[in-house]
Design a protein around this motif. Structure first.
Motif, PDB file in Angstrom:
ATOM      1  N   VAL A 113       8.943  12.106   9.894  1.00 25.92           N
ATOM      2  CA  VAL A 113       8.259  10.779  10.603  1.00 25.92           C
ATOM      3  C   VAL A 113       7.958  10.510  11.496  1.00 25.92           C
ATOM      4  CG1 VAL A 113       8.574   8.213   9.690  1.00 25.92           C
ATOM      5  CG2 VAL A 113       9.786  10.288   8.590  1.00 25.92           C
ATOM      6  N   LEU A 114       6.617   9.802  11.922  1.00 30.53           N
ATOM      7  CA  LEU A 114       6.238   9.395  13.608  1.00 30.53           C
ATOM      8  C   LEU A 114       6.311   8.048  13.390  1.00 30.53           C
ATOM      9  CD1 LEU A 114       3.587  11.472  15.491  1.00 30.53           C
ATOM     10  CD2 LEU A 114       5.685  11.229  15.625  1.00 30.53           C
ATOM     11  N   ASP A 115       6.949   7.293  14.386  1.00 33.00           N
ATOM     12  CA  ASP A 115       6.471   5.793  13.964  1.00 33.00           C
ATOM     13  C   ASP A 115       4.650   5.294  15.295  1.00 33.00           C
ATOM     14  OD1 ASP A 115       6.636   3.208  14.956  1.00 33.00           O
ATOM     15  OD2 ASP A 115       7.533   3.061  17.013  1.00 33.00           O
ATOM     16  N   ALA A 116       4.532   4.316  13.864  1.00 37.24           N
ATOM     17  CA  ALA A 116       3.265   4.119  14.244  1.00 37.24           C
ATOM     18  C   ALA A 116       2.882   2.622  14.787  1.00 37.24           C
ATOM     19  CB  ALA A 116       1.683   4.337  12.614  1.00 37.24           C
ATOM     20  N   ARG A 117       4.071   2.015  14.974  1.00 34.75           N
ATOM     21  CA  ARG A 117       4.482   0.967  15.303  1.00 34.75           C
ATOM     22  C   ARG A 117       3.914  -0.129  14.300  1.00 34.75           C
ATOM     23  NH1 ARG A 117       2.518   1.228  21.730  1.00 34.75           N
ATOM     24  NH2 ARG A 117       3.857   2.741  22.189  1.00 34.75           N
ATOM     25  N   LYS A 118       3.756  -1.080  14.666  1.00 33.10           N
ATOM     26  CA  LYS A 118       3.289  -2.804  13.737  1.00 33.10           C
ATOM     27  C   LYS A 118       4.349  -2.051  12.628  1.00 33.10           C
ATOM     28  CE  LYS A 118      -1.631  -2.668  15.300  1.00 33.10           C
ATOM     29  NZ  LYS A 118      -2.763  -2.671  15.255  1.00 33.10           N
ATOM     30  N   ARG A 119       5.085  -1.591  12.187  1.00 30.82           N
ATOM     31  CA  ARG A 119       6.648  -1.743  11.457  1.00 30.82           C
ATOM     32  C   ARG A 119       5.469  -0.765  10.512  1.00 30.82           C
ATOM     33  NH1 ARG A 119       8.448  -8.323  10.051  1.00 30.82           N
ATOM     34  NH2 ARG A 119       9.143  -8.100  12.229  1.00 30.82           N
ATOM     35  N   GLU A 120       4.772   0.505  10.872  1.00 35.92           N
ATOM     36  CA  GLU A 120       4.334   1.362   9.748  1.00 35.92           C
ATOM     37  C   GLU A 120       5.122   2.715  10.706  1.00 35.92           C
ATOM     38  OE1 GLU A 120       0.769  -0.730   7.909  1.00 35.92           O
ATOM     39  OE2 GLU A 120       0.314   0.465  10.277  1.00 35.92           O
ATOM     40  N   VAL A 121       4.333   3.866   9.577  1.00 32.64           N
ATOM     41  CA  VAL A 121       4.944   5.420  10.072  1.00 32.64           C
ATOM     42  C   VAL A 121       3.884   5.583   9.516  1.00 32.64           C
ATOM     43  CG1 VAL A 121       7.506   5.115   9.611  1.00 32.64           C
ATOM     44  CG2 VAL A 121       6.157   5.400   8.191  1.00 32.64           C
ATOM     45  N   TYR A 122       3.655   7.034  11.282  1.00 34.22           N
ATOM     46  CA  TYR A 122       2.872   8.659  10.129  1.00 34.22           C
ATOM     47  C   TYR A 122       3.485   9.018   8.893  1.00 34.22           C
ATOM     48  CZ  TYR A 122      -0.365   6.531  13.860  1.00 34.22           C
ATOM     49  OH  TYR A 122      -1.442   5.752  14.496  1.00 34.22           O
ATOM     50  N   THR A 123       3.157   9.599   8.122  1.00 35.29           N
ATOM     51  CA  THR A 123       4.676  10.163   7.317  1.00 35.29           C
ATOM     52  C   THR A 123       3.115  11.290   6.343  1.00 35.29           C
ATOM     53  OG1 THR A 123       6.367   9.885   5.973  1.00 35.29           O
ATOM     54  CG2 THR A 123       5.053   8.888   5.770  1.00 35.29           C
ATOM     55  N   ALA A 124       4.096  12.390   5.735  1.00 35.98           N
ATOM     56  CA  ALA A 124       3.990  12.832   4.712  1.00 35.98           C
ATOM     57  C   ALA A 124       4.882  14.169   3.838  1.00 35.98           C
ATOM     58  CB  ALA A 124       2.300  14.204   5.000  1.00 35.98           C
ATOM     59  N   LEU A 125       5.190  14.726   3.140  1.00 33.55           N
ATOM     60  CA  LEU A 125       5.685  15.556   2.880  1.00 33.55           C
ATOM     61  C   LEU A 125       5.150  17.228   2.090  1.00 33.55           C
ATOM     62  CD1 LEU A 125       8.397  15.226   1.779  1.00 33.55           C
ATOM     63  CD2 LEU A 125       7.482  15.362  -0.747  1.00 33.55           C
ATOM     64  N   ILE A 137       2.861  15.588  -0.644  1.00 36.15           N
ATOM     65  CA  ILE A 137       2.089  13.790  -0.210  1.00 36.15           C
ATOM     66  C   ILE A 137       1.245  14.675   0.701  1.00 36.15           C
ATOM     67  CG2 ILE A 137       2.641  11.130   0.051  1.00 36.15           C
ATOM     68  CD1 ILE A 137       5.299  12.052  -1.151  1.00 36.15           C
ATOM     69  N   PRO A 138       0.617  13.839   0.492  1.00 38.88           N
ATOM     70  CA  PRO A 138      -1.060  13.922   1.519  1.00 38.88           C
ATOM     71  C   PRO A 138      -0.168  13.143   3.313  1.00 38.88           C
ATOM     72  CG  PRO A 138      -2.036  12.459  -0.012  1.00 38.88           C
ATOM     73  CD  PRO A 138      -0.376  13.046  -0.623  1.00 38.88           C
ATOM     74  N   GLU A 139      -1.065  13.304   4.444  1.00 42.88           N
ATOM     75  CA  GLU A 139      -0.688  12.478   5.497  1.00 42.88           C
ATOM     76  C   GLU A 139      -1.645  11.012   5.166  1.00 42.88           C
ATOM     77  OE1 GLU A 139      -3.102  13.983   8.718  1.00 42.88           O
ATOM     78  OE2 GLU A 139      -1.821  15.837   8.532  1.00 42.88           O
ATOM     79  N   GLN A 140      -0.693   9.925   5.664  1.00 40.68           N
ATOM     80  CA  GLN A 140      -0.863   8.712   5.301  1.00 40.68           C
ATOM     81  C   GLN A 140      -0.564   7.718   6.252  1.00 40.68           C
ATOM     82  OE1 GLN A 140       0.921   7.199   1.885  1.00 40.68           O
ATOM     83  NE2 GLN A 140       2.636   8.497   2.046  1.00 40.68           N
ATOM     84  N   VAL A 141      -0.284   6.625   6.769  1.00 42.90           N
ATOM     85  CA  VAL A 141       0.067   5.746   7.542  1.00 42.90           C
ATOM     86  C   VAL A 141       0.567   4.239   6.125  1.00 42.90           C
ATOM     87  CG1 VAL A 141      -2.380   3.996   8.196  1.00 42.90           C
ATOM     88  CG2 VAL A 141      -0.221   4.216   9.310  1.00 42.90           C
ATOM     89  N   VAL A 142       1.853   4.250   6.552  1.00 42.05           N
ATOM     90  CA  VAL A 142       2.149   3.635   5.513  1.00 42.05           C
ATOM     91  C   VAL A 142       3.581   2.963   5.955  1.00 42.05           C
ATOM     92  CG1 VAL A 142       1.773   4.411   3.373  1.00 42.05           C
ATOM     93  CG2 VAL A 142       3.576   4.798   4.223  1.00 42.05           C
TER      94      VAL A 142
END
Length: 242
Positions: A113-125, A137-142
């Motif tokens: 989980v990487l902080d993407a700012r704007k209250r979002e994160v870059y993440t995957a599983l 779970i593929p890469e996404q920004v959510v």
């Protein structure tokens, strides 16, 4: 076989030289100065200190994101320029995959989980299957809430990255004892891991093209959003450094 690894997706950039047998050297570049100021100097230093030359490398592995837009542009453009100049193959490595690989052969799924700012994160599983890291779970920004909603809360999951620290309270509230957090020393992707993952791809002859390798941003930059709002969605945004 020796590989030069470059990681610039986060504030703590790094460079590494890795062989099939060992990590020859790895340098963490200070977060005080910009990646542009330090990256080439760091590469020169690591080659000098190990008594190696770029032409002795079998290839270059570079973290392609997601992560800092500016950092990724610097890292990928530098790696491409070096690969082109030295006629070396290049491989782009997912930043999130490299983070998950910091916990080798874990018994539980790993959620970078990487902080993407704007209250979002870059993440995957990811999970380890027979010695290979597989994406569940593929890469996404959510949003952090959406990330948690997608995860199976009946499973024990290892969270890693600065985003997991930022939203640790929310994660613990939803997962309880099923949530494990990696040591903070594992939070940043490492150039040595990028190089090791790149080494596997080089051995398998899975190269990227220097001409077409680009960072993975997962979302448009603020500049692109502002451009679209001003000029319309059909206009093409051209970054100043293109």
């Amino acid at each position: 076989m020796m590989v030069l690894g470059i990681e610039t997706a986060t504030r703590a950039a790094s460079v590494a030289l890795v062989s099939e047998e060992e990590i020859l050297a790895e340098y963490i570049l200070s977060g005080v100065k910009s990646h542009a100021e330090q990256l080439l100097r760091g590469i020169d230093q690591i080659l000098s200190d190990t008594g190696k030359s770029l032409t002795e490398c079998a290839g270059i592995a570079v973290s392609v994101g997601p992560g800092s837009f500016t950092g990724l542009r610097i890292g990928v453009s530098t790696a491409k320029a070096l690969a082109w100049a030295a006629n070396l193959p290049i491989v782009g490595i997912s930043t999130l995959r490299a983070m998950a690989a910091n916990i080798p052969h874990a018994a539980y799924p790993i959620c970078p989980v990487l902080d993407a700012r704007k209250r979002e994160v870059y993440t995957a599983l990811y999970k380890w299957v027979e010695g290979e890291l597989q994406a569940v779970i593929p890469e996404q920004v959510v949003s952090a809430a959406d990330m948690i909603h997608q995860l199976d809360r009946s499973l024990k999951i290892i969270f890693i990255g600065n985003g997991s620290r930022l939203y640790q309270g929310m994660i613990q509230e939803q997962f309880g004892k099923q949530a494990e957090f990696s040591p903070q020393s594992h939070d940043c992707p490492r150039a040595s891991t990028v190089a090791s993952l790149g080494l596997k791809r080089l051995l398998a002859q899975q190269f990227d093209l220097v001409q077409t390798l680009v960072p993975t941003y997962l979302r448009p930059s603020d500049a692109e959003i502002n451009w679209s709002q001003k000029h319309g969605s059909r206009s093409v945004y051209l970054p100043e450094n293109n």
